[in-house]
Design a protein around this motif. Structure first.
Motif, PDB file in Angstrom:
ATOM      1  N   GLY A 121       3.421   0.322   6.694  1.00 16.55           N
ATOM      2  CA  GLY A 121       2.864   0.088   8.028  1.00 16.55           C
ATOM      3  C   GLY A 121       3.853   0.297   9.158  1.00 16.55           C
ATOM      4  N   ALA A 153       4.650 -10.157  -2.996  1.00 17.87           N
ATOM      5  CA  ALA A 153       4.038 -10.191  -4.337  1.00 17.87           C
ATOM      6  C   ALA A 153       3.973  -8.778  -4.887  1.00 17.87           C
ATOM      7  N   PHE A 157       0.819  -1.218   0.000  1.00 20.45           N
ATOM      8  CA  PHE A 157       0.000   0.000   0.000  1.00 20.45           C
ATOM      9  C   PHE A 157       0.848   1.260   0.000  1.00 20.45           C
ATOM     10  N   GLY A 158       1.950   1.262   0.786  1.00 25.95           N
ATOM     11  CA  GLY A 158       2.805   2.441   0.793  1.00 25.95           C
ATOM     12  C   GLY A 158       3.548   2.598  -0.524  1.00 25.95           C
ATOM     13  N   SER A 216      -4.853  -0.790   6.025  1.00 30.07           N
ATOM     14  CA  SER A 216      -4.273  -0.501   4.698  1.00 30.07           C
ATOM     15  C   SER A 216      -4.647   0.878   4.163  1.00 30.07           C
ATOM     16  N   ASN A 262      -8.944  -2.122  10.114  1.00 32.58           N
ATOM     17  CA  ASN A 262      -7.955  -2.630   9.158  1.00 32.58           C
ATOM     18  C   ASN A 262      -7.081  -1.465   8.662  1.00 32.58           C
ATOM     19  N   VAL A 310      15.911  -6.319  -2.200  1.00 35.41           N
ATOM     20  CA  VAL A 310      16.915  -5.369  -1.723  1.00 35.41           C
ATOM     21  C   VAL A 310      17.623  -5.938  -0.505  1.00 35.41           C
ATOM     22  N   GLU A 330      10.528  -4.885  -6.210  1.00 38.42           N
ATOM     23  CA  GLU A 330       9.655  -5.775  -5.437  1.00 38.42           C
ATOM     24  C   GLU A 330      10.258  -7.178  -5.459  1.00 38.42           C
ATOM     25  N   ARG A 331      10.382  -7.778  -4.267  1.00 36.06           N
ATOM     26  CA  ARG A 331      11.012  -9.112  -4.203  1.00 36.06           C
ATOM     27  C   ARG A 331      10.101 -10.205  -4.759  1.00 36.06           C
ATOM     28  N   GLY A 378       1.912  -6.313  -2.952  1.00 39.47           N
ATOM     29  CA  GLY A 378       2.052  -6.535  -1.512  1.00 39.47           C
ATOM     30  C   GLY A 378       0.827  -7.206  -0.916  1.00 39.47           C
ATOM     31  N   GLY A 379       0.434  -6.743   0.271  1.00 37.94           N
ATOM     32  CA  GLY A 379      -0.657  -7.369   1.013  1.00 37.94           C
ATOM     33  C   GLY A 379      -1.993  -7.312   0.301  1.00 37.94           C
ATOM     34  N   ALA A 384      -8.303  -8.923   2.632  1.00 37.39           N
ATOM     35  CA  ALA A 384      -9.749  -9.141   2.573  1.00 37.39           C
ATOM     36  C   ALA A 384     -10.497  -7.867   2.180  1.00 37.39           C
ATOM     37  N   ASN A 385      -9.800  -6.924   1.586  1.00 37.49           N
ATOM     38  CA  ASN A 385     -10.389  -5.789   0.851  1.00 37.49           C
ATOM     39  C   ASN A 385     -10.999  -4.661   1.672  1.00 37.49           C
ATOM     40  N   VAL A 386     -10.987  -4.767   3.003  1.00 35.67           N
ATOM     41  CA  VAL A 386     -11.664  -3.742   3.809  1.00 35.67           C
ATOM     42  C   VAL A 386     -10.812  -2.476   3.855  1.00 35.67           C
TER      43      VAL A 386
HETATM   44  C1  FAD Z   1      -4.919 -12.614   5.043  1.00 38.23           C
HETATM   45  C2  FAD Z   1      -4.826 -11.108   5.183  1.00 38.23           C
HETATM   46  C3  FAD Z   1      -5.979 -10.329   5.125  1.00 38.23           C
HETATM   47  C4  FAD Z   1      -5.891  -8.945   5.277  1.00 38.23           C
HETATM   48  N1  FAD Z   1      -7.021  -8.189   5.146  1.00 38.23           N
HETATM   49  C5  FAD Z   1      -6.931  -6.841   5.239  1.00 38.23           C
HETATM   50  C6  FAD Z   1      -8.071  -6.017   5.011  1.00 38.23           C
HETATM   51  O1  FAD Z   1      -9.162  -6.493   4.711  1.00 38.23           O
HETATM   52  N2  FAD Z   1      -7.917  -4.675   5.124  1.00 38.23           N
HETATM   53  C7  FAD Z   1      -6.721  -4.094   5.461  1.00 38.23           C
HETATM   54  O2  FAD Z   1      -6.666  -2.867   5.592  1.00 38.23           O
HETATM   55  N3  FAD Z   1      -5.625  -4.866   5.638  1.00 38.23           N
HETATM   56  C8  FAD Z   1      -5.689  -6.198   5.521  1.00 38.23           C
HETATM   57  N4  FAD Z   1      -4.568  -6.959   5.669  1.00 38.23           N
HETATM   58  C9  FAD Z   1      -3.307  -6.289   6.025  1.00 38.23           C
HETATM   59  C10 FAD Z   1      -2.654  -5.609   4.831  1.00 38.23           C
HETATM   60  O3  FAD Z   1      -2.348  -6.567   3.857  1.00 38.23           O
HETATM   61  C11 FAD Z   1      -1.387  -4.880   5.290  1.00 38.23           C
HETATM   62  O4  FAD Z   1      -1.703  -4.038   6.378  1.00 38.23           O
HETATM   63  C12 FAD Z   1      -0.813  -4.036   4.186  1.00 38.23           C
HETATM   64  O5  FAD Z   1      -0.564  -4.811   3.056  1.00 38.23           O
HETATM   65  C13 FAD Z   1       0.477  -3.389   4.648  1.00 38.23           C
HETATM   66  O6  FAD Z   1       0.922  -2.529   3.631  1.00 38.23           O
HETATM   67  P1  FAD Z   1       2.448  -2.105   3.552  1.00 38.23           P
HETATM   68  O7  FAD Z   1       2.604  -1.137   2.448  1.00 38.23           O
HETATM   69  O8  FAD Z   1       2.893  -1.718   4.902  1.00 38.23           O
HETATM   70  O9  FAD Z   1       3.259  -3.445   3.232  1.00 38.23           O
HETATM   71  P2  FAD Z   1       2.956  -4.704   2.329  1.00 38.23           P
HETATM   72  O10 FAD Z   1       1.646  -4.606   1.671  1.00 38.23           O
HETATM   73  O11 FAD Z   1       3.248  -5.889   3.171  1.00 38.23           O
HETATM   74  O12 FAD Z   1       4.048  -4.589   1.184  1.00 38.23           O
HETATM   75  C14 FAD Z   1       5.430  -4.737   1.428  1.00 38.23           C
HETATM   76  C15 FAD Z   1       6.053  -5.260   0.140  1.00 38.23           C
HETATM   77  O13 FAD Z   1       7.472  -5.149   0.259  1.00 38.23           O
HETATM   78  C16 FAD Z   1       8.061  -6.301  -0.332  1.00 38.23           C
HETATM   79  N5  FAD Z   1       9.407  -6.465   0.253  1.00 38.23           N
HETATM   80  C17 FAD Z   1       9.704  -6.819   1.538  1.00 38.23           C
HETATM   81  N6  FAD Z   1      11.047  -6.858   1.693  1.00 38.23           N
HETATM   82  C18 FAD Z   1      11.589  -6.522   0.503  1.00 38.23           C
HETATM   83  C19 FAD Z   1      12.935  -6.399   0.026  1.00 38.23           C
HETATM   84  N7  FAD Z   1      13.981  -6.598   0.840  1.00 38.23           N
HETATM   85  N8  FAD Z   1      13.141  -6.062  -1.265  1.00 38.23           N
HETATM   86  C20 FAD Z   1      12.082  -5.840  -2.114  1.00 38.23           C
HETATM   87  N9  FAD Z   1      10.788  -5.959  -1.721  1.00 38.23           N
HETATM   88  C21 FAD Z   1      10.554  -6.276  -0.424  1.00 38.23           C
HETATM   89  C22 FAD Z   1       7.096  -7.425   0.020  1.00 38.23           C
HETATM   90  O14 FAD Z   1       7.249  -8.502  -0.854  1.00 38.23           O
HETATM   91  C23 FAD Z   1       5.737  -6.728  -0.127  1.00 38.23           C
HETATM   92  O15 FAD Z   1       5.216  -6.867  -1.417  1.00 38.23           O
HETATM   93  C24 FAD Z   1      -4.624  -8.335   5.507  1.00 38.23           C
HETATM   94  C25 FAD Z   1      -3.476  -9.124   5.533  1.00 38.23           C
HETATM   95  C26 FAD Z   1      -3.562 -10.499   5.364  1.00 38.23           C
HETATM   96  C27 FAD Z   1      -2.295 -11.310   5.405  1.00 38.23           C
END
Ligand code: FAD
Length: 560
Positions: A527, A82, A15-16, A539, A537, A241, A35-36, A85-86, A91-93
């Motif tokens: 996050g 992926a 998301f970030g 995100s 939630n 990275v 992205e890894r 990311g998440g 679950a889309n909320v």
């Molecule tokens: C089953 C499940 C259901 C969820 N349902 C909800 C929901 O309904 N609503 C909600 O708000 N949140 C939900 N979440 C939580 C949500 O997915 C996370 O809060 C959100 O994705 C966090 O965003 P982010 O940008 O912090 O990091 P992430 O989305 O985790 O993204 C980080 C990315 O960085 C990549 N990365 C990590 N290390 C490296 C590296 N060294 N080099 C290159 N790339 C790297 C990772 O592969 C990943 O793609 C759910 C999570 C799960 C697991």
């Protein structure tokens, strides 16, 4: 090869990272996103047991999949790996953080204010993200959505207990703009998606958390990342990275490895992969709570001015998983059918002392949940005694039918299959304002760990669990909490903190605009910068903060 140089390098596409990449590329910057994980077009998500085996992320063991599971001292955490990311497995909320929950939240009561932003600061960014992600509410005003058993049972239980029930915004396409919702219709997209594939509207298969093979979820690859690519961003998958360092004279050096699935195979020492280098005027870390904190802790010696707050303010956003089992009505099983609908359709909000009025304690949300049909087969098969009983009955009745000359076995087979157990169950997902008192550190073996413990938020968890029990009871079912509770552990899918925002370097690692104290042009946007639980939630709040951080990056020339 000559080092590549970019205006901005973004690490991680959750998301970030996705929001930051799009906003900077749209403004004309040369942006590279590393992205890894892999990209998942519709139909690429694993479903068979064998394919699921490969769905985990651990390249040294041949795993390049989308689930990344961690086990810390006091909790387990599930995150994604992926493109998107998440969002790929979430679950889309997309709920906003409650206005009164942007507060002082010091575990020792010294009264500092770790939330350096307010709801009013974020509202315009919440608006922007919601528009981009095309949020829609579960359309219960239309058939067949109005007949979703788990939604209706959850709603009725909330009403019975006098709890505040609503349908949250979901990043799912149920309907094209101006049309009524319909199952499996081609989605009219605002721009061609980066997979070059046709998506279709939600079919209510409850597979959201294992990746949507129909492209019905509005995941980041279909919106922010497709738009970023359209704006010229250089998006690279399987680029992990490893090291980061500031350069003399400004900017940052990023060293990464490029995974090659065929060459690496099932067992490969990924430490031997050659490091490649790129440089950037600005570095935006968006590798998630665990990924960004890990990268900064590991490379700390290269960042001498980083705040001592690095690693602090970790929590799991108060996550608690529970299950309603054996729901009954009028003496028979009550069908909750967790396989029907998107994973989450509705939410209950329980107030917080901060809200004023009668509310006491720390607030939380509880959401109805579902799971894919294949999980129901596992639930039935895991009921060993029930299966055995049905099998013995099947043999007895088959034998009797043979003796009586009845050649049709359909009724016997029907009973053998079972189904009541899995259809009368549903998960409940709780989350809210636990205490962000966990600290991350690197163990001697170089692995990340945190000392966060459930006991620090015992009152909160007990109250949340009691409300879940009451809901299960109101649905005519039993309540079972996630079994790790007995070991005083929880499972979180919402890990937060580690690189918290603060007003000063003694309070946080980054300022209210995501820029690291002591290291200009180093930003963290994910996050990890949340100084405490979001409550609902997280995100949408992470994405809104990234949108706000992008404003600041665009307003300031690098080196300022
Ligand atoms: C089953 C499940 C259901 C969820 N349902 C909800 C929901 O309904 N609503 C909600 O708000 N949140 C939900 N979440 C939580 C949500 O997915 C996370 O809060 C959100 O994705 C966090 O965003 P982010 O940008 O912090 O990091 P992430 O989305 O985790 O993204 C980080 C990315 O960085 C990549 N990365 C990590 N290390 C490296 C590296 N060294 N080099 C290159 N790339 C790297 C990772 O592969 C990943 O793609 C759910 C999570 C799960 C697991």
């Amino acid at each position: 090869m000559e080092n590549e140089h970019f205006d901005a390098v973004v690490v991680g596409s959750g998301f970030g990272g996705s929001v930051a990449t799009y906003r900077l590329a749209e403004a004309g910057m040369r942006v590279c996103l590393l992205e890894r994980g892999q990209a998942y077009p519709p139909d690429a998500y694993p479903r068979t047991p064998k394919a699921m085996q490969g769905a985990l992320w651990d390249p040294s063991a041949g795993g390049y999949g989308m689930f990344d599971l961690w086990s810390f001292d006091g909790l387990e955490a599930l995150v994604a790996s992926a493109l998107g990311g998440g969002s790929i497995i979430y679950a889309n909320v997309l709920l906003r953080k409650d206005e009164h929950w942007f507060v002082n939240e010091d575990p020792h009561g010294t009264g500092h204010t770790p939330w350096p932003v307010s709801r009013a600061d974020l509202d315009p960014h919440y608006d922007a993200v919601e528009a981009m992600m095309n949020v829609q509410r579960y359309p219960t005003e239309h058939a067949p959505y109005d007949q979703t058993p788990k939604t209706n049972a959850f709603h009725a239980a909330a009403d019975q207990l006098g709890l505040d029930w609503s349908r949250p915004p979901l990043a799912v396409t149920f309907a094209n703009e101006g049309e009524d919702p319909a199952l499996g219709e081609p989605i009219e997209e605002r721009w061609p998606n980066l997979h070059g594939r046709t998506r279709t509207t939600c079919r209510l298969c409850a597979e959201c958390d294992v990746g949507c093979n129909y492209g019905s979820k509005n995941t980041l690859d279909f919106n922010y990342l497709s738009a970023a690519q359209h704006e010229g961003a250089d998006i690279r998958t399987l680029h992990e990275v490893r090291t980061l360092a500031p350069q003399t004279g400004g900017g940052y050096r990023i060293r990464y490895v490029q995974h090659d699935l065929e060459r690496e195979g099932d067992s490969f020492d990924t430490r031997s992969l050659p490091l490649q280098t790129m440089t950037a005027d600005r570095l935006i870390l968006s590798a998630g709570t665990l990924g960004s904190t890990f990268l900064l802790l590991k490379n700390r010696s290269a960042f001498p001015n980083l705040s001592n707050a690095l690693g602090t303010r970790f929590c799991g956003n108060g996550d608690l998983l529970g299950f309603v089992l054996n729901a009954r009505e009028n003496g028979t099983h009550r069908m909750l059918d967790p396989n029907y609908g998107p994973v989450i359709t509705s939410t209950i909000r329980v107030g917080d002392a901060l809200d004023g009025g009668d509310a006491t304690g720390r607030g939380f949300y509880i959401q109805d949940a579902g799971y894919p049909a294949f999980m129901s087969w596992i639930v039935e098969a895991s009921n060993v005694f029930g299966s055995l009983r049905r099998f013995i009955r099947f043999l007895r009745h088959t034998l009797l039918a043979r003796i009586q000359g009845d050649t049709n076995l359909s009724a016997e087979l029907q009973h053998l299959l079972g189904g009541d157990l899995s259809a009368s169950a549903m998960p409940l997902l709780g989350m809210g304002r636990d205490r962000p008192n966990g600290v991350f550190e690197l163990q001697d073996n170089g692995r990340l760990n945190t000392n966060w413990a459930m006991q620090g938020s015992k009152d909160y968890f007990d109250r949340l669990k009691r409300t879940m029990e009451a809901l299960a009871d109101a649905m005519g079912g039993d309540f079972v909490v996630n079994p790790t509770w007995l070991l005083k552990r929880v499972i979180t899918v919402h890990p937060l903190g580690g690189c918290p925002m603060g007003r000063t370097a003694s309070e946080g690692v980054v300022d209210a605009h995501g820029e690291a104290f002591g290291h200009p042009d180093l930003y963290v946007a994910d996050g990890s910068i949340l100084p405490g639980p979001v409550g609902p939630n997280p995100s949408l709040t992470i994405a809104a903060l990234a949108d706000r951080i992008a404003d600041r990056i665009l307003a300031e020339p690098s080196g300022a």
